[in-house]
Each structure stands twice: as C-alpha cells, then as structure tokens.
Write a protein that holds these residues in place. Structure first.
Motif, PDB file in Angstrom:
ATOM      1  N   LEU A   1       0.832  -1.202   0.000  1.00  0.00           N
ATOM      2  CA  LEU A   1       0.000   0.000   0.000  1.00  0.00           C
ATOM      3  C   LEU A   1       0.867   1.251   0.000  1.00  0.00           C
ATOM      4  CD1 LEU A   1      -2.620  -0.998   2.722  1.00  0.00           C
ATOM      5  CD2 LEU A   1      -3.003  -0.879   0.259  1.00  0.00           C
ATOM      6  N   ASN A   2       0.501   2.215  -0.810  1.00  0.00           N
ATOM      7  CA  ASN A   2       1.144   3.517  -0.787  1.00  0.00           C
ATOM      8  C   ASN A   2       0.456   4.421   0.230  1.00  0.00           C
ATOM      9  OD1 ASN A   2       2.829   5.718  -1.771  1.00  0.00           O
ATOM     10  ND2 ASN A   2       0.943   6.525  -2.647  1.00  0.00           N
ATOM     11  N   TYR A   3      -0.838   4.212   0.407  1.00  0.00           N
ATOM     12  CA  TYR A   3      -1.636   5.128   1.222  1.00  0.00           C
ATOM     13  C   TYR A   3      -2.831   4.365   1.783  1.00  0.00           C
ATOM     14  CZ  TYR A   3      -4.971   9.000   2.000  1.00  0.00           C
ATOM     15  OH  TYR A   3      -5.873   9.881   2.532  1.00  0.00           O
ATOM     16  N   LEU A   4      -3.144   4.627   3.041  1.00  0.00           N
ATOM     17  CA  LEU A   4      -4.357   4.089   3.648  1.00  0.00           C
ATOM     18  C   LEU A   4      -4.867   5.099   4.658  1.00  0.00           C
ATOM     19  CD1 LEU A   4      -6.444   1.821   4.187  1.00  0.00           C
ATOM     20  CD2 LEU A   4      -4.873   0.977   5.933  1.00  0.00           C
ATOM     21  N   CYS A   5      -6.131   5.453   4.523  1.00  0.00           N
ATOM     22  CA  CYS A   5      -6.773   6.348   5.482  1.00  0.00           C
ATOM     23  C   CYS A   5      -8.093   5.717   5.878  1.00  0.00           C
ATOM     24  CB  CYS A   5      -7.001   7.717   4.863  1.00  0.00           C
ATOM     25  SG  CYS A   5      -7.701   8.900   6.046  1.00  0.00           S
ATOM     26  N   VAL A   6      -8.258   5.451   7.172  1.00  0.00           N
ATOM     27  CA  VAL A   6      -9.488   4.861   7.692  1.00  0.00           C
ATOM     28  C   VAL A   6     -10.288   5.975   8.344  1.00  0.00           C
ATOM     29  CG1 VAL A   6     -10.484   3.172   9.268  1.00  0.00           C
ATOM     30  CG2 VAL A   6      -8.358   2.638   8.061  1.00  0.00           C
ATOM     31  N   HIS A   7     -11.498   6.161   7.862  1.00  0.00           N
ATOM     32  CA  HIS A   7     -12.399   7.196   8.380  1.00  0.00           C
ATOM     33  C   HIS A   7     -13.371   6.558   9.351  1.00  0.00           C
ATOM     34  CE1 HIS A   7     -11.164  10.119   5.288  1.00  0.00           C
ATOM     35  NE2 HIS A   7     -11.028   9.051   4.538  1.00  0.00           N
ATOM     36  N   ASP A   8     -13.548   7.170  10.507  1.00  0.00           N
ATOM     37  CA  ASP A   8     -14.465   6.675  11.531  1.00  0.00           C
ATOM     38  C   ASP A   8     -15.511   7.747  11.762  1.00  0.00           C
ATOM     39  OD1 ASP A   8     -15.735   5.581  13.703  1.00  0.00           O
ATOM     40  OD2 ASP A   8     -13.931   5.386  14.925  1.00  0.00           O
ATOM     41  N   TYR A   9     -16.763   7.396  11.526  1.00  0.00           N
ATOM     42  CA  TYR A   9     -17.846   8.352  11.700  1.00  0.00           C
ATOM     43  C   TYR A   9     -18.976   7.677  12.458  1.00  0.00           C
ATOM     44  CZ  TYR A   9     -21.086  12.141  10.640  1.00  0.00           C
ATOM     45  OH  TYR A   9     -21.972  13.186  10.740  1.00  0.00           O
ATOM     46  N   GLY A  10     -18.897   7.734  13.786  1.00  0.00           N
ATOM     47  CA  GLY A  10     -19.947   7.161  14.623  1.00  0.00           C
ATOM     48  C   GLY A  10     -20.071   5.666  14.471  1.00  0.00           C
ATOM     49  N   ASP A  11     -21.173   5.220  13.882  1.00  0.00           N
ATOM     50  CA  ASP A  11     -21.440   3.789  13.788  1.00  0.00           C
ATOM     51  C   ASP A  11     -20.950   3.157  12.489  1.00  0.00           C
ATOM     52  OD1 ASP A  11     -23.235   5.023  12.106  1.00  0.00           O
ATOM     53  OD2 ASP A  11     -24.928   3.748  12.657  1.00  0.00           O
ATOM     54  N   ARG A  12     -20.088   3.838  11.764  1.00  0.00           N
ATOM     55  CA  ARG A  12     -19.560   3.266  10.530  1.00  0.00           C
ATOM     56  C   ARG A  12     -18.121   3.705  10.287  1.00  0.00           C
ATOM     57  NH1 ARG A  12     -22.840   6.631   5.936  1.00  0.00           N
ATOM     58  NH2 ARG A  12     -22.220   8.673   6.671  1.00  0.00           N
ATOM     59  N   GLN A  13     -17.442   2.896   9.492  1.00  0.00           N
ATOM     60  CA  GLN A  13     -16.074   3.194   9.065  1.00  0.00           C
ATOM     61  C   GLN A  13     -15.975   2.947   7.569  1.00  0.00           C
ATOM     62  OE1 GLN A  13     -12.397   2.281  11.506  1.00  0.00           O
ATOM     63  NE2 GLN A  13     -13.700   0.550  12.029  1.00  0.00           N
ATOM     64  N   TRP A  14     -15.099   3.661   6.923  1.00  0.00           N
ATOM     65  CA  TRP A  14     -14.755   3.381   5.542  1.00  0.00           C
ATOM     66  C   TRP A  14     -13.293   3.723   5.373  1.00  0.00           C
ATOM     67  CZ3 TRP A  14     -17.106   7.733   7.113  1.00  0.00           C
ATOM     68  CH2 TRP A  14     -16.628   8.947   6.659  1.00  0.00           C
ATOM     69  N   ALA A  15     -12.703   3.206   4.322  1.00  0.00           N
ATOM     70  CA  ALA A  15     -11.275   3.418   4.097  1.00  0.00           C
ATOM     71  C   ALA A  15     -11.022   3.779   2.643  1.00  0.00           C
ATOM     72  CB  ALA A  15     -10.497   2.156   4.452  1.00  0.00           C
ATOM     73  N   ILE A  16      -9.955   4.517   2.446  1.00  0.00           N
ATOM     74  CA  ILE A  16      -9.447   4.811   1.114  1.00  0.00           C
ATOM     75  C   ILE A  16      -8.015   4.289   1.093  1.00  0.00           C
ATOM     76  CG2 ILE A  16      -8.835   6.605  -0.541  1.00  0.00           C
ATOM     77  CD1 ILE A  16     -11.111   8.275   0.660  1.00  0.00           C
TER      78      ILE A  16
END
Length: 102
Positions: free
Chosen positions: A43-58
């Motif tokens: 991986l060159n880049y990983l960003c995990v977003h946390d927003y309350g009851d859900r997560q997503w990643a780029i």
C-alpha cells in the motif's frame, strides 16, 4: 496476465490505483483493515475514516494489478460480520468521500 514492474520509491499518480472500502464495522481496528488490504499488495496510502457507527477506508496500491485484484476479489467479503463494498475511487468520488463527513 503480464507482470508489472513497480518502484516502491516512486509514488503512483494521486488518483491512480485507489479503492474505497465501505461497510466496515466500527469495531474493526485499523490494523486489521491494513492487514486485509496488504494481502493484495504493498500500500502507498491508507486512510481509515471513523464516523460514529460506521467506518470506511481509502487505500492506494503501488501496482495497478494489485489494485484490480483487491477491487474484484475483496468485494462482498465478510469482515467482522459486515459485507464489504469495494469501489474504484475516481477523482470526483475521492473528493466527495474525503470531504463528505468533515
């Protein structure tokens, strides 16, 4: 499938080889997400977003082949009881995903 030569010292284009991973449980630690995605390649880049009851990643891969494998093989995978959705991260989608919940 033909091989691909990559250089880990040279980053890919900003919008190349990027996926968005949706449907991640808020209980899934970022380390587990990194480990899962790293199974497909460096991986060159990983960003995990946390927003309350859900997560997503780029995530961005160095290799187009690794990116495509992740895109097609990880879709529908069950992680911590949730079905993972993986989509190609186009420039417009990327901007919306990173700024949608700011």
């Amino acid at each position: 499938m033909a091989g691909e030569v990559i250089s880990l010292s040279q980053e890919p284009n900003r919008n190349a080889n990027r996926v968005q991973v949706h449907g991640i449980s808020p209980n899934t630690p970022p380390q587990r997400i990194r480990k899962l995605l790293s199974n497909y390649g460096p991986l060159n880049y990983l960003c995990v977003h946390d927003y309350g009851d859900r997560q997503w990643a780029i995530a961005q891969f160095f290799s187009r082949i690794d990116f495509e494998q992740c895109l097609y093989q990880l879709a529908g995978f069950i992680l911590d009881g949730r079905r993972i959705i993986v989509v190609k991260s186009a420039p417009r989608e990327l901007q919306e995903a990173e700024g949608a919940y700011a």
